[in-house]
Scaffold this motif. Structure first.
Motif, mmCIF file in Angstrom:
data_model
loop_
_atom_site.group_PDB
_atom_site.id
_atom_site.type_symbol
_atom_site.label_atom_id
_atom_site.label_comp_id
_atom_site.label_asym_id
_atom_site.label_seq_id
_atom_site.Cartn_x
_atom_site.Cartn_y
_atom_site.Cartn_z
ATOM 1 N N ASP A 158 47.039 67.923 -101.617
ATOM 2 C CA ASP A 158 46.325 68.419 -100.697
ATOM 3 C C ASP A 158 46.922 69.273 -99.488
ATOM 4 N N SER A 159 48.306 69.453 -99.449
ATOM 5 C CA SER A 159 48.762 70.312 -98.549
ATOM 6 C C SER A 159 48.771 71.639 -99.106
ATOM 7 N N VAL A 160 48.520 71.963 -100.381
ATOM 8 C CA VAL A 160 48.595 73.573 -101.074
ATOM 9 C C VAL A 160 47.327 74.224 -100.531
ATOM 10 N N SER A 161 47.404 75.137 -99.994
ATOM 11 C CA SER A 161 46.087 76.094 -99.593
ATOM 12 C C SER A 161 45.325 76.313 -100.984
ATOM 13 N N LEU A 162 44.044 75.988 -100.806
ATOM 14 C CA LEU A 162 42.940 76.254 -101.630
ATOM 15 C C LEU A 162 42.772 77.755 -101.877
ATOM 16 N N ASP A 163 43.061 78.345 -101.105
ATOM 17 C CA ASP A 163 43.073 80.125 -101.126
ATOM 18 C C ASP A 163 44.103 80.431 -102.025
ATOM 19 N N SER A 164 45.377 79.885 -101.857
ATOM 20 C CA SER A 164 46.568 80.299 -102.828
ATOM 21 C C SER A 164 46.102 79.573 -104.244
ATOM 22 N N LEU A 165 45.594 78.561 -104.363
ATOM 23 C CA LEU A 165 45.170 78.268 -105.640
ATOM 24 C C LEU A 165 44.178 79.083 -106.416
ATOM 25 N N GLY A 166 43.168 79.522 -105.292
ATOM 26 C CA GLY A 166 42.173 80.522 -106.005
ATOM 27 C C GLY A 166 42.881 81.830 -106.331
ATOM 28 N N GLU A 167 43.759 82.251 -105.502
ATOM 29 C CA GLU A 167 44.645 83.439 -106.290
ATOM 30 C C GLU A 167 45.169 83.416 -107.494
ATOM 31 N N GLN A 168 45.923 82.143 -107.667
ATOM 32 C CA GLN A 168 46.466 81.863 -109.022
ATOM 33 C C GLN A 168 45.465 81.612 -110.266
ATOM 34 N N LEU A 169 44.446 80.884 -109.669
ATOM 35 C CA LEU A 169 43.377 80.825 -110.771
ATOM 36 C C LEU A 169 42.679 82.063 -111.245
ATOM 37 N N TYR A 170 42.785 82.832 -110.227
ATOM 38 C CA TYR A 170 41.968 84.283 -110.495
ATOM 39 C C TYR A 170 42.793 85.049 -111.507
ATOM 40 N N GLU A 171 43.932 85.032 -111.128
ATOM 41 C CA GLU A 171 44.931 85.909 -111.990
ATOM 42 C C GLU A 171 44.892 85.325 -113.277
ATOM 43 N N LEU A 172 44.868 84.420 -113.727
ATOM 44 C CA LEU A 172 44.761 83.614 -115.033
ATOM 45 C C LEU A 172 43.489 83.808 -115.857
ATOM 46 N N ILE A 173 42.372 83.573 -115.119
ATOM 47 C CA ILE A 173 41.055 83.866 -115.698
ATOM 48 C C ILE A 173 40.849 85.272 -115.928
ATOM 49 N N ASN A 174 41.497 86.186 -115.071
ATOM 50 C CA ASN A 174 41.311 87.621 -115.432
ATOM 51 C C ASN A 174 42.038 88.048 -116.822
#
Length: 226
Positions: A77-93
């Protein structure tokens, strides 16, 4: 598996390319990249930049796994959701669906632990991406002719381009929560999106409004600890 021979051939070519710069880790990295769809692997073999980006992500994932202590497992829970979003965006891209921004937003609505699992499990990620893609395509097909929506298939390419431009601009203004705010702004109609892209003042105002709305939503969702 019918395409086993093709996959083996792709694997050999991929291994040769990976081993040029990462000889010691080539088997592990190649195995991780082979979890991607065959079309993506073929594209990586022809596009050096795409291959380099995929390798960076694989190396980062390996580093994260080896450096993480057991106590950090409970610190999701301490990990930024925004940071996760950026990582996920790159993979999905990498899947080149044409719906990267939308699918990222859909998958980020799940619990953080599930998002973490998607980042570390390529097979599960591909399954979720395909499910989200079917949902979006189905919604596009059933829309009325007289109404224009952000997810309308006729505007989808334009929306994807706008999303990428908008993300870069929002990142300059509000780097900490740029993924969340970009997703919120993309709910606007195309006309409004074009306006804020061409008018910096309107963009800053829109970003501040989205940021405030996000903070209010988070405050309301925060459980009372007293």
């Amino acid at each position: 598996m019918d395409n086993e021979e093709d996959l083996e051939s792709l694997g050999e070519k991929l291994y040769d390319r990976v081993s040029l710069n990462h000889a010691d880790m080539a088997p592990k990295l190649t195995g991780m990249l082979l979890e991607l769809p065959g079309a993506v692997i073929s594209q990586m073999l022809q596009d050096e930049a795409l291959l380099s980006k995929a390798l960076e992500k694989a190396l980062a994932a390996l580093h994260h796994d080896t450096s993480k202590s057991p106590s950090q497992e409970d610190d999701v829970d301490s990990v930024s959701l925004d940071s996760l979003g950026e990582q996920l965006y790159e993979l999905i891209n990498l899947y080149d669906t044409g719906y990267t921004q939308k699918i990222t937003g859909m998958l980020l609505e799940q619990e953080k632990k599930v998002v973490h699992q998607l980042l570390s499990d390529p097979v599960l990620l591909e399954e979720k991406v395909n499910m989200a893609l079917k949902t979006l395509q189905g919604a596009s097909c059933t829309q009325g002719q007289g109404e224009t929506d952000v997810s309308d298939i006729s505007d989808q390419d334009e929306v994807e381009v706008i999303g990428e431009k908008l993300f870069a601009l929002v990142q300059e203004i509000e780097p900490v929560h740029c993924a969340d705010i970009t997703g919120m702004l993309l709910e606007m109609d195309l006309g409004k999106l074009h306006q804020i892209l061409s008018d910096r003042t309107m963009l800053v105002f829109a970003v501040q409004r989205a940021k405030s709305a996000r903070e209010n939503a988070l405050n309301q969702a925060q459980p009372d600890t007293h």
